[in-house]
Structure formats: C-alpha cells, structure tokens
Design an enzyme around this catalytic site. Structure first.
Site, short mmCIF file in Angstrom:
data_model
loop_
_atom_site.label_atom_id
_atom_site.label_comp_id
_atom_site.label_asym_id
_atom_site.label_seq_id
_atom_site.Cartn_x
_atom_site.Cartn_y
_atom_site.Cartn_z
N GLU A 217 30.77 41.30 36.80
CA GLU A 217 30.89 41.83 38.30
C GLU A 217 31.16 43.61 38.48
O GLU A 217 31.48 44.09 37.39
CB GLU A 217 31.46 41.44 39.64
CG GLU A 217 32.19 40.28 39.50
CD GLU A 217 33.06 40.10 40.57
OE1 GLU A 217 33.58 41.04 41.54
OE2 GLU A 217 33.58 38.73 40.78
N ASN B 217 38.84 33.67 38.65
CA ASN B 217 38.24 35.00 38.80
C ASN B 217 39.00 36.34 39.58
O ASN B 217 40.36 36.09 40.13
CB ASN B 217 37.28 34.99 40.23
CG ASN B 217 37.13 36.55 40.56
OD1 ASN B 217 36.47 36.89 40.01
ND2 ASN B 217 37.18 36.41 42.10
N GLU B 218 39.10 37.19 38.00
CA GLU B 218 39.89 38.03 38.15
C GLU B 218 41.47 38.10 38.21
O GLU B 218 42.02 38.66 39.61
CB GLU B 218 40.34 39.01 39.97
CG GLU B 218 38.07 39.60 40.01
CD GLU B 218 37.79 40.15 41.04
OE1 GLU B 218 38.48 41.07 42.36
OE2 GLU B 218 37.07 40.82 40.60
N TRP C 285 27.44 42.23 41.39
CA TRP C 285 27.88 41.96 42.09
C TRP C 285 26.91 42.17 44.03
O TRP C 285 27.40 43.66 44.47
CB TRP C 285 28.80 42.36 42.81
CG TRP C 285 30.26 41.28 43.82
CD1 TRP C 285 30.31 42.34 45.02
CD2 TRP C 285 30.07 39.78 43.82
NE1 TRP C 285 31.13 41.40 45.86
CE2 TRP C 285 31.05 39.61 45.02
CE3 TRP C 285 30.29 38.92 42.92
CZ2 TRP C 285 31.59 38.41 45.74
CZ3 TRP C 285 31.16 37.87 43.40
CH2 TRP C 285 31.66 37.58 44.68
N TRP D 35 30.79 29.58 42.10
CA TRP D 35 31.71 29.83 42.61
C TRP D 35 31.42 28.32 42.29
O TRP D 35 30.85 27.63 42.54
CB TRP D 35 32.14 29.84 43.90
CG TRP D 35 33.34 31.12 43.74
CD1 TRP D 35 33.67 31.63 44.97
CD2 TRP D 35 32.80 32.19 42.90
NE1 TRP D 35 34.03 32.62 44.56
CE2 TRP D 35 34.24 33.46 44.17
CE3 TRP D 35 32.75 32.90 41.72
CZ2 TRP D 35 34.16 34.75 43.05
CZ3 TRP D 35 33.16 33.90 41.15
CH2 TRP D 35 34.27 34.54 42.29
N TYR E 297 34.11 49.07 39.01
CA TYR E 297 34.69 49.48 40.78
C TYR E 297 35.38 50.28 40.65
O TYR E 297 36.21 50.02 41.51
CB TYR E 297 35.18 48.12 41.75
CG TYR E 297 34.35 45.87 41.60
CD1 TYR E 297 33.55 46.60 43.17
CD2 TYR E 297 34.58 45.36 40.85
CE1 TYR E 297 33.47 45.27 42.78
CE2 TYR E 297 34.18 44.58 41.48
CZ TYR E 297 32.82 44.11 42.26
OH TYR E 297 31.85 42.69 42.50
#
Ligand SMILES: *[C@@H]1O[C@H](CO)[C@@H](O)[C@H](O)[C@H]1NC(C)=O
Ligand SMILES: *[C@@H]1O[C@H](CO)[C@@H](O)[C@H](O)[C@H]1NC(C)=O
Length: 440
Positions: free
Chosen positions: A341, A220-221, A383, A104, A301
C-alpha cells in the site's frame, strides 16, 4: 490506512445510483447475457507464483510487478447492480499492464458480511468472492487476499472480540485479545479454513488450489499496542501461518505489516517515521523472518505517519524507508519485499495532484531499479483504484487512474519497462502491445 467507506450503509442501495459511462456498457452486457457472458474454461491459464530466494517466479522466470488495491470488490460483487464494477476495474487494470490486485477476502459482522457470526457464512457474499476470483482469472490478474482487518472497517479484530464477549467466552474486552484469546484464535482458524477450502461456484476450483490467488495476507496492518515487546503478535503470526500452511502449501503467505521496526531492532528504529512507531507491538524484521512467512510487506504513508513535514521531506522519507526494507529483504530476510500500500491524502494542507505523481514516480522508480538488479524489492500496489460512479466509496487516497493522463502514463510506463526487463506474461501480451508499441 483507514478504509472505512464514508457511507457504508448506503452501499447496498446501489440500484439507485446512476452507473455511468464505461460501467454502463458492462451493465448492459450483463443484463443481456447474465452468466453466459463469462466462460471460464481454457483461454487464461495462470500458474502459481513461486519464490526463489529474494524474488518471485512465474513460469520459471523472475517476476516483478506493478499492481493496485481495490479493497471494495467482494462488497460490490454482492449486488447485481454494482457487480459490473469488478470486471470494469480488473479489465482496466489489465489494460494498464498491471498484473496483481490486493483486495479484502473478509467482511465480519455488519452490512454484507461474509462471516455473519463466528463460523457462520452468508452464501450470497461467498458467491460474490467467488465471482471476484473468477473475474480476476478471466483478466489474467493475480490476487492478494487479506483475511482480517486490524482496523474497524469491515468488522476487523474488534468484531471478533465482540463476538467472543457476546458468546461469554471472551477473556478480555481489549481489542488486542484477538491475538491472544484462545477462543478467538479458534474463531479465526475456523474462518480461515472455511475460506481456503471453499470451492468456487463459478470455476469449480477450491481456493487453496487456485493459482489466480498470488498469496494470502494474514491481517491488514497488525498492531498490538498492549504488548510493545512484540511477543504476542509474533506468537500469533507463528501459529496462524503454520495453520495456513497445513491446509494450503501451494500459496505464498505474507503478514500484512506496515513495516515499522520494533524495540528489538534499535539499529533500524531511526528509519521509523517517528518514535511511536517502535511501540506498536510489531517488528518488520522479526515478524517477517518466520519460516512460514514467504515474503515481507510494507506500507508507505508519509503524510499520515509524520505530521508537519513538508513534501520534500516526505519524498526523502519514502526513499529511505523503501531502500531500508529492500536491504533487509536482501541481507537479513532473504525474501522478497512487497510494497502493498502507498498513498497520499487529498486532505493534506496544500495538496496538489502533481504531488501524487511525484510520489508515485519515486516509488515506481525504486522498484524498477530493484527489478533491474534482481533485488528483493518485488513490486508495488498503489492504494487505491476505483471506477466512475462509486464516489461514495472513495477515501482520501483513491483515484480513477484513466481520469488523469499524467498518472495513467506513469503506471503504464512502469508496466512497459518491467516487461522490457523480464519479458511479458501471456495474459499481458495483447495489452502491452497496444500500450508499449511506440517504444518497443
Ligand atoms: C534460484 O536462484 C538461484 C540464485 O539466484 C539460481 O542459481 C537458481 O538457478 C534459481 N532457481 C530456479 C529454479 O530458477
Ligand atoms: C475496540 O475497538 C472498537 C472499534 O474501534 C472500539 O469502539 C472499542 O472502544 C474498542 N474497545 C476497547 C476496549 O478499546
């Protein structure tokens, strides 16, 4: 995933946490020599990562990589007592033959904020980010730096909306107004410009001129559920990526997408984990196709995205998900595709660490095959990795890689076999000699 450290406020009391083992010798060295320990001239020379069609290039050769996420680096570099963790992690990564780390480059409002309020920065925290970049350079690790969070951890878009509201310029209390409110777009541009033109206090190099930075990641996302058509997010990406390219045309740029296919892509929507994934206001192909976006990013994920599915099903999903995006990269986007990730939660029913090894193995194998065939699947960032002594910053996905030999072996073997295909970076030479010697 949700990267909210469980006890964030305690993070600053690092002085009181025992730093054990591995980290303690670093702490000792730092205390003894301070900044003299680090010499930033010469030695490690990195070149910019470039792109040629569907693959990355380093020093004129195709570059496929094995890497990791450690989102916490800037935060932990602020306090002297926790700062040695940065070097410990980067050096451990380099020893595993890893070449890229994603972290980050934002912390908006709240504890250890880089941006205290719109356009106001904490110099102490900026120096911490300088430090992370300088340490990465020293270890021959290239960084993917993410510029804001869609999620709440470390401020995120909700913090920008709150600021606009407090300053009386906000159009809406919706967190998605981050994407369309002109005042908030302006806040974000100010932030981005300040970061890109920052001169690193350790190396003297402006961030936009520093080849240690592999790429910028916009957000991010990103999700914009209030406009499922995807037009709002698309417009934001176009504007922000164009803005970044005006300031910095040396670095590559990606969006930070999870990889879901949107309503404009009915052919692909069957690949989505579940129906809801098409309604988040993002579209992998449409968003990644923008000319100022250099490569695509995807997260993996399976356990978070589809519930009540067994592990065998999840593994099948992983293959289908990755191969679909790699095919998009080769045929539709003609850009590299990076798996930025992937993780498996310890909270899953019946979780067993061996499942993680299997999960990692499937993912690493697909990238190995992609590298062998010069396909667009460019690399993986697990991740996430962390070091001993920071358990309170772990989420359900983190591992200390050297704590589990079978996992360590999976990642180091990936480094070795990628090196066998594409050769060795100068920064990897010594470590790979040790790591891969038995089989070289
Ligand atoms: C880029 O890739 C193309 C096609 O794979 C190849 O012909 C060309 O030589 C490459 N360019 C560079 C600079 O490597
Ligand atoms: C915006 O996000 C924050 C943090 O997640 C949440 O507390 C807040 O309720 C959200 N605001 C709206 C209007 O949904």
């Amino acid at each position: 995933m949700v990267k909210s450290p469980s006890s964030r406020m305690q993070g600053g009391n690092g002085l009181f946490y025992p730093i054990i083992g591995f980290a303690s010798c670093f702490a000792f060295v730092y205390m003894s020599f301070g900044d003299l320990w680090i010499s930033y001239d010469g030695e490690t020379t990195l070149s910019f990562v470039e792109r040629n069609g569907t693959h990355f290039m380093v020093d004129g050769r195709p570059f496929y990589f094995n890497g990791w996420n450690s989102y916490w680096m800037m935060d932990h570099a602020v306090d002297e007592s926790t700062r040695p963790r940065i070097g410990a992690m980067l050096q451990a990564g380099a020893k595993m033959g890893l070449t890229v780390c994603r972290t980050w480059a934002f912390s908006d409002g709240g504890y250890n904020a880089l941006q205290i309020s719109p356009g106001r920065f904490d110099e102490k925290v900026f120096r911490a980010l300088d430090y992370v970049i300088a340490e990465a350079r020293q270890n021959g690790i290239r960084l993917i730096l993410s510029l804001v969070n869609n999620l709440q951890a470390y401020g995120g878009k909700a913090q920008y909306v709150k600021w606009a509201w407090e300053e009386g310029v906000g159009l809406s209390s919706s967190n998605d107004s981050f994407f369309y409110d002109p005042s908030i777009r302006h806040y974000f541009k100010t932030y981005v410009k300040t970061v890109l033109t920052r001169r690193n206090t350790y190396t003297g190099i402006q961030y936009r001129d520093d080849p240690t930075i592999f790429a910028w990641e916009l957000i991010n996302e990103p999700r914009c559920i209030t406009d499922a058509s995807g037009d709002t997010l698309q417009d934001w990406i176009e504007e922000m990526s164009t803005f970044i390219k005006l300031i910095d045309n040396k670095h590559l740029l990606t969006v930070g997408l999870e990889g879901f296919y949107g309503p404009k892509n009915p052919k692909r929507s069957t690949v989505n984990p579940e129906f809801w994934a098409a309604d988040l206001g993002s579209d992998f192909v449409h968003n990644s196709k923008i000319s100022t976006v250099d490569f695509a990013s995807v997260h993996i994920y399976p356990d978070q995205w589809s519930h009540n599915q067994d592990f065998g099903y999840q593994l099948k999903f992983v293959s289908k998900w990755m191969l679909s995006h790699i095919e998009d990269g080769d045929k539709e986007l003609k850009k590299p595709v990076m798996f930025t990730e992937f993780g498996l939660s310890t909270k899953n029913k019946g979780f067993d660490p061996s499942q993680r090894d299997k999960f990692y193995e499937v993912i690493l194998e697909i990238i190995y095959k992609s590298a062998k065939r010069k396909k667009s699947g460019a690399g993986t960032l697990v991740w996430q990795f962390w070091v001993e002594g920071m358990e309170e910053f772990n989420d359900d996905f983190g591992i200390v890689p050297w704590k589990r030999p079978s996992t360590y072996k999976l990642f180091t073997e990936q480094s070795c076999r990628l090196a066998r295909i594409q050769g060795v970076l100068p920064s990897q030479k010594e470590h790979l000699k040790k790591l891969c010697s038995q089989r070289w």
